[in-house]
Design a protein around this motif. Structure first.
Motif, mmCIF file in Angstrom:
data_model
loop_
_atom_site.group_PDB
_atom_site.id
_atom_site.type_symbol
_atom_site.label_atom_id
_atom_site.label_comp_id
_atom_site.label_asym_id
_atom_site.label_seq_id
_atom_site.Cartn_x
_atom_site.Cartn_y
_atom_site.Cartn_z
ATOM 1 N N GLU A 1 -4.305 -5.052 4.258
ATOM 2 C CA GLU A 1 -4.272 -3.731 3.607
ATOM 3 C C GLU A 1 -5.636 -3.392 3.015
ATOM 4 O OE1 GLU A 1 0.451 -3.644 2.268
ATOM 5 O OE2 GLU A 1 -1.069 -4.477 0.919
ATOM 6 N N GLU A 2 -6.311 -4.379 2.428
ATOM 7 C CA GLU A 2 -7.655 -4.118 1.895
ATOM 8 C C GLU A 2 -8.611 -3.728 3.011
ATOM 9 O OE1 GLU A 2 -7.570 -7.170 -1.957
ATOM 10 O OE2 GLU A 2 -8.676 -7.704 -0.136
ATOM 11 N N LEU B 1 -2.785 0.416 -4.320
ATOM 12 C CA LEU B 1 -2.691 -0.944 -3.793
ATOM 13 C C LEU B 1 -2.085 -1.853 -4.859
ATOM 14 C CD1 LEU B 1 -6.216 -1.144 -2.114
ATOM 15 C CD2 LEU B 1 -4.036 -1.010 -0.925
ATOM 16 N N ILE C 1 -6.275 -0.342 -7.625
ATOM 17 C CA ILE C 1 -6.002 -1.723 -7.222
ATOM 18 C C ILE C 1 -5.415 -2.449 -8.424
ATOM 19 C CG2 ILE C 1 -6.942 -3.843 -6.261
ATOM 20 C CD1 ILE C 1 -9.109 -0.828 -6.026
ATOM 21 N N PRO D 1 -2.280 -6.205 -3.018
ATOM 22 C CA PRO D 1 -2.509 -5.950 -1.593
ATOM 23 C C PRO D 1 -2.803 -7.232 -0.818
ATOM 24 C CG PRO D 1 -4.461 -5.380 -2.840
ATOM 25 C CD PRO D 1 -3.405 -5.750 -3.848
ATOM 26 N N THR D 2 -2.424 -7.193 0.454
ATOM 27 C CA THR D 2 -2.816 -8.264 1.368
ATOM 28 C C THR D 2 -4.228 -7.982 1.857
ATOM 29 O OG1 THR D 2 -1.941 -7.103 3.301
ATOM 30 C CG2 THR D 2 -0.424 -8.529 2.082
ATOM 31 N N LEU E 1 0.844 -1.186 0.000
ATOM 32 C CA LEU E 1 0.000 0.000 0.000
ATOM 33 C C LEU E 1 0.881 1.239 0.000
ATOM 34 C CD1 LEU E 1 -2.619 1.629 0.349
ATOM 35 C CD2 LEU E 1 -2.472 1.174 2.813
#
Length: 323
Positions: A37-38, A30, A103, A33-34, A2
């Motif tokens: 993080e989301e 992002l 994203i 992203p993990t 992020l």
């Protein structure tokens, strides 16, 4: 990963790690992203981040839609375009109030270029809309560079196909390598065309979004210009596609010409040696009474007839222009 950016006097300043207060971030990027993080973005901004499966939906309604005043726009973009082995993947742009969220699961060069440029110079990134449009303009510029490079490579291949020197000492054209190169350029061009189609739909939807958000006239004009640039690139990509198809047909034609030339050599050789074979066959028959068998000049005469018949056939073909 992020990355968060804030607007400072038209510049974008990156945050060190995830921001404590998402209200200060104008752009949240992002990259693969993990889930943590989301969740942080969803909790901080009160929206639902689309999953990778959602981003890969092919329906237009799944790529361009709005939820509670938040606009989701997905386009297919290429990465690693410096080589012909390009990676294509969807990227989602989320316009939510004063925030832009991107994203993505691959790393197109345009993102790095835009982030670096906005940190060095004032490019007018004062709100989420200007950041989105500036990012899209950088993406379109990158696609234009890729098409320009592909066009130059195609021109080089065209020169190699049609303007080889008529010199026996010149290296022989490798049409197999040419076919492979044209195939790679055709694949790259096809991917860029697919990307431009999704970007054209996105720019059209973005124009509708700017009306819904009552954006200023400068923003709407930039969106219109962006759409025109995308359409012009799509036309250029179509032109390159037609040129690649023409060069593929021309290369196959050259291969056929070379093969016909080889078959022609064998055909002429067979015809040239047909009369000597006939003479040798006649004198190879096992008859008891053949006047020339006991003649002292029989053997030289037979050899002379073979050479004369072969030479006569050769010069006849030469005179007719068949050789």
């Amino acid at each position: 990963m992020l990355k968060a950016y804030s607007s400072v006097s038209g510049h974008l300043e990156p945050h060190d790690g995830a921001p404590e207060d998402f209200a200060d971030a104008i752009w949240l990027d992002l990259l693969s992203p993990t889930r943590e993080e989301e969740r942080a973005v969803e909790d901080g901004l009160g929206l639902s981040v689309p999953t990778r499966a959602d981003m890969e939906e092919i329906e237009v309604s799944s790529r361009l839609y709005a939820e509670d005043g938040t606009y989701f726009m997905t386009a297919i973009l290429p990465a690693y375009t410096d080589a012909d082995d390009t990676e294509m993947a969807p990227i989602t742009f989320v316009l939510s109030g004063d925030h832009l969220i991107t994203i993505r699961y691959h790393d197109p060069q345009a993102f790095r270029t835009f982030a670096t440029r906005t940190q060095r110079a004032d490019v007018g990134c004062t709100d989420s809309e200007t950041v989105l449009i500036g990012l899209l303009e950088t993406i379109v510029d990158r696609l234009a560079d890729v098409l320009e490079r592909a066009g130059g490579d195609i021109d080089t291949l065209s020169h190699d196909i049609f303007q080889r020197p008529d010199n026996r000492k010149a290296p022989k054209a490798d049409f197999n390598a040419t076919l492979k190169a044209l195939g790679r350029k055709g694949d790259l061009n096809s991917k860029i065309r697919d990307s431009l189609v999704t970007l054209e739909r996105l720019s059209g939807y973005l124009g509708h979004v700017t009306l819904q958000r009552a954006s200023n006239r400068d923003i709407r004009d930039r969106v219109k210009t962006l759409g025109r640039d995308i359409r012009s690139l799509a036309d250029h990509a179509n032109f390159l596609s037609q040129k690649i198809t023409f060069l593929l047909d021309a290369t196959l034609g050259m291969i056929n010409i070379e093969q016909n030339g080889i078959i022609k050599i064998f055909s002429v050789a067979a015809v040239i040696f047909l009369p000597p074979t006939l003479i040798a066959s006649i004198y190879g028959m096992n008859f008891a009474i053949m006047p020339e068998l006991h003649w002292a000049f029989g053997y030289p005469l037979a050899i002379g007839l073979m050479v004369a018949s072969a030479g006569g056939t050769f010069f006849y073909f030469k005179r007719r222009g068949w050789l």
